[in-house]
Design a protein around this motif. Structure first.
Motif, PDB file in Angstrom:
ATOM      1  N   GLU A   9      56.671  68.401  33.688  1.00 31.30           N
ATOM      2  CA  GLU A   9      57.411  68.598  34.937  1.00 31.30           C
ATOM      3  C   GLU A   9      56.852  69.836  35.637  1.00 31.30           C
ATOM      4  OE1 GLU A   9      61.658  68.845  34.365  1.00 31.30           O
ATOM      5  OE2 GLU A   9      61.526  67.578  32.603  1.00 31.30           O
ATOM      6  N   PRO A  10      56.862  69.835  36.960  1.00 32.17           N
ATOM      7  CA  PRO A  10      56.413  71.050  37.655  1.00 32.17           C
ATOM      8  C   PRO A  10      57.439  72.169  37.457  1.00 32.17           C
ATOM      9  CG  PRO A  10      57.204  69.411  39.220  1.00 32.17           C
ATOM     10  CD  PRO A  10      57.235  68.769  37.868  1.00 32.17           C
ATOM     11  N   VAL A  11      56.977  73.289  36.957  1.00 30.79           N
ATOM     12  CA  VAL A  11      57.838  74.458  36.758  1.00 30.79           C
ATOM     13  C   VAL A  11      57.102  75.689  37.268  1.00 30.79           C
ATOM     14  CG1 VAL A  11      59.154  73.548  34.790  1.00 30.79           C
ATOM     15  CG2 VAL A  11      57.019  74.774  34.376  1.00 30.79           C
ATOM     16  N   THR A  12      57.874  76.715  37.565  1.00 29.24           N
ATOM     17  CA  THR A  12      57.293  77.965  38.027  1.00 29.24           C
ATOM     18  C   THR A  12      57.319  78.949  36.869  1.00 29.24           C
ATOM     19  OG1 THR A  12      58.234  77.476  40.193  1.00 29.24           O
ATOM     20  CG2 THR A  12      57.396  79.689  39.861  1.00 29.24           C
ATOM     21  N   ARG A  13      56.217  79.653  36.688  1.00 32.99           N
ATOM     22  CA  ARG A  13      56.095  80.611  35.580  1.00 32.99           C
ATOM     23  C   ARG A  13      55.782  81.994  36.116  1.00 32.99           C
ATOM     24  NH1 ARG A  13      55.368  77.946  30.752  1.00 32.99           N
ATOM     25  NH2 ARG A  13      54.941  75.739  30.958  1.00 32.99           N
ATOM     26  N   VAL A  37      70.601  73.668  36.249  1.00 27.99           N
ATOM     27  CA  VAL A  37      69.253  73.097  36.353  1.00 27.99           C
ATOM     28  C   VAL A  37      68.392  73.606  35.194  1.00 27.99           C
ATOM     29  CG1 VAL A  37      67.117  73.105  37.724  1.00 27.99           C
ATOM     30  CG2 VAL A  37      69.334  72.729  38.839  1.00 27.99           C
ATOM     31  N   ALA A  38      68.461  74.910  34.928  1.00 32.32           N
ATOM     32  CA  ALA A  38      67.677  75.502  33.829  1.00 32.32           C
ATOM     33  C   ALA A  38      68.126  74.943  32.480  1.00 32.32           C
ATOM     34  CB  ALA A  38      67.811  77.018  33.853  1.00 32.32           C
ATOM     35  N   LYS A  39      69.438  74.834  32.282  1.00 30.04           N
ATOM     36  CA  LYS A  39      69.950  74.308  31.004  1.00 30.04           C
ATOM     37  C   LYS A  39      69.511  72.861  30.781  1.00 30.04           C
ATOM     38  CE  LYS A  39      74.008  77.265  30.606  1.00 30.04           C
ATOM     39  NZ  LYS A  39      75.488  77.284  30.621  1.00 30.04           N
ATOM     40  N   GLN A  40      69.496  72.064  31.840  1.00 31.81           N
ATOM     41  CA  GLN A  40      69.031  70.677  31.716  1.00 31.81           C
ATOM     42  C   GLN A  40      67.553  70.634  31.357  1.00 31.81           C
ATOM     43  OE1 GLN A  40      70.789  67.869  31.658  1.00 31.81           O
ATOM     44  NE2 GLN A  40      72.621  69.151  31.809  1.00 31.81           N
ATOM     45  N   TRP A  41      66.750  71.533  31.943  1.00 27.78           N
ATOM     46  CA  TRP A  41      65.330  71.596  31.612  1.00 27.78           C
ATOM     47  C   TRP A  41      65.150  71.976  30.142  1.00 27.78           C
ATOM     48  CZ3 TRP A  41      61.947  75.372  29.911  1.00 27.78           C
ATOM     49  CH2 TRP A  41      60.594  75.035  29.956  1.00 27.78           C
ATOM     50  N   VAL A  42      65.912  72.971  29.703  1.00 27.23           N
ATOM     51  CA  VAL A  42      65.846  73.401  28.303  1.00 27.23           C
ATOM     52  C   VAL A  42      66.160  72.227  27.380  1.00 27.23           C
ATOM     53  CG1 VAL A  42      67.061  74.804  26.568  1.00 27.23           C
ATOM     54  CG2 VAL A  42      66.315  75.852  28.709  1.00 27.23           C
ATOM     55  N   PHE A  72      63.750  79.326  37.436  1.00 32.32           N
ATOM     56  CA  PHE A  72      64.335  78.490  38.467  1.00 32.32           C
ATOM     57  C   PHE A  72      65.048  79.441  39.424  1.00 32.32           C
ATOM     58  CE2 PHE A  72      63.975  76.343  34.478  1.00 32.32           C
ATOM     59  CZ  PHE A  72      63.429  75.114  34.806  1.00 32.32           C
ATOM     60  N   ARG A  73      64.766  79.316  40.717  1.00 22.82           N
ATOM     61  CA  ARG A  73      65.277  80.290  41.689  1.00 22.82           C
ATOM     62  C   ARG A  73      66.278  79.662  42.645  1.00 22.82           C
ATOM     63  NH1 ARG A  73      61.099  84.207  44.262  1.00 22.82           N
ATOM     64  NH2 ARG A  73      61.518  85.135  42.230  1.00 22.82           N
TER      65      ARG A  73
END
Length: 144
Positions: A76-80, A30-35, A14-15
């Motif tokens: 969910e759309p995520v960037t890898r 945002v990253a912690k919520q995704w996790v 997440f940028r």
């Protein structure tokens, strides 16, 4: 300080683009919520990576990535991307904004003290659950 071999890893990231500082916490949340939604919380190590040198990059263009090493498939759309591993000097630092900022300010002193030459890669802030619970994080400095 100890020297560690950081493994090459597949990450979701997440940028945030903008001046480094307290605003980076927003992307961290945002990253912690995704996790949490992906149910990775028990073992998820979160990585923070400042990709640009604020002394040469305009503040409005500085990039900060929050990464989670995982190959889990998300609806969910995520960037890898792949984080390339390598040799790092690992410093254990209090998990506070002041301690982390002080570390970055003192980094040239630490490099000289331990006779290290920094490699041309960004520093990785590593937040492992077992250390964070005790009030610590690790700063991984790429070295030759």
């Amino acid at each position: 300080m100890k020297i560690v071999q950081f493994p090459t890893s597949q990450v979701v990231y997440f940028r945030r683009v903008g001046q480094y500082g307290p605003e980076n916490q927003a992307v961290m949340q945002v990253a912690k919520q995704w996790v949490k939604r992906m149910q990775l919380t028990a073992a998820a190590t979160i990585l923070g990576i400042a990709l640009d040198d604020p002394q040469v990059t305009p503040a409005t263009q500085c990039r900060y990535d929050v990464c989670v090493a995982t190959t889990i498939q998300s609806k969910e759309p995520v960037t890898r991307r792949q984080l390339v591993g390598g040799r790092y000097a690992c410093f254990k630092v209090a998990h506070t904004a002041v301690a982390i900022q002080t570390f970055y300010q003192q980094l040239p002193v630490y490099l000289a003290q331990y006779q290290l030459i920094m490699a041309d890669k960004p520093v990785i802030e590593r937040y492992q659950p077992q250390f964070v619970a005790q009030g610590w994080c690790e700063l991984l400095v790429p070295v030759r």
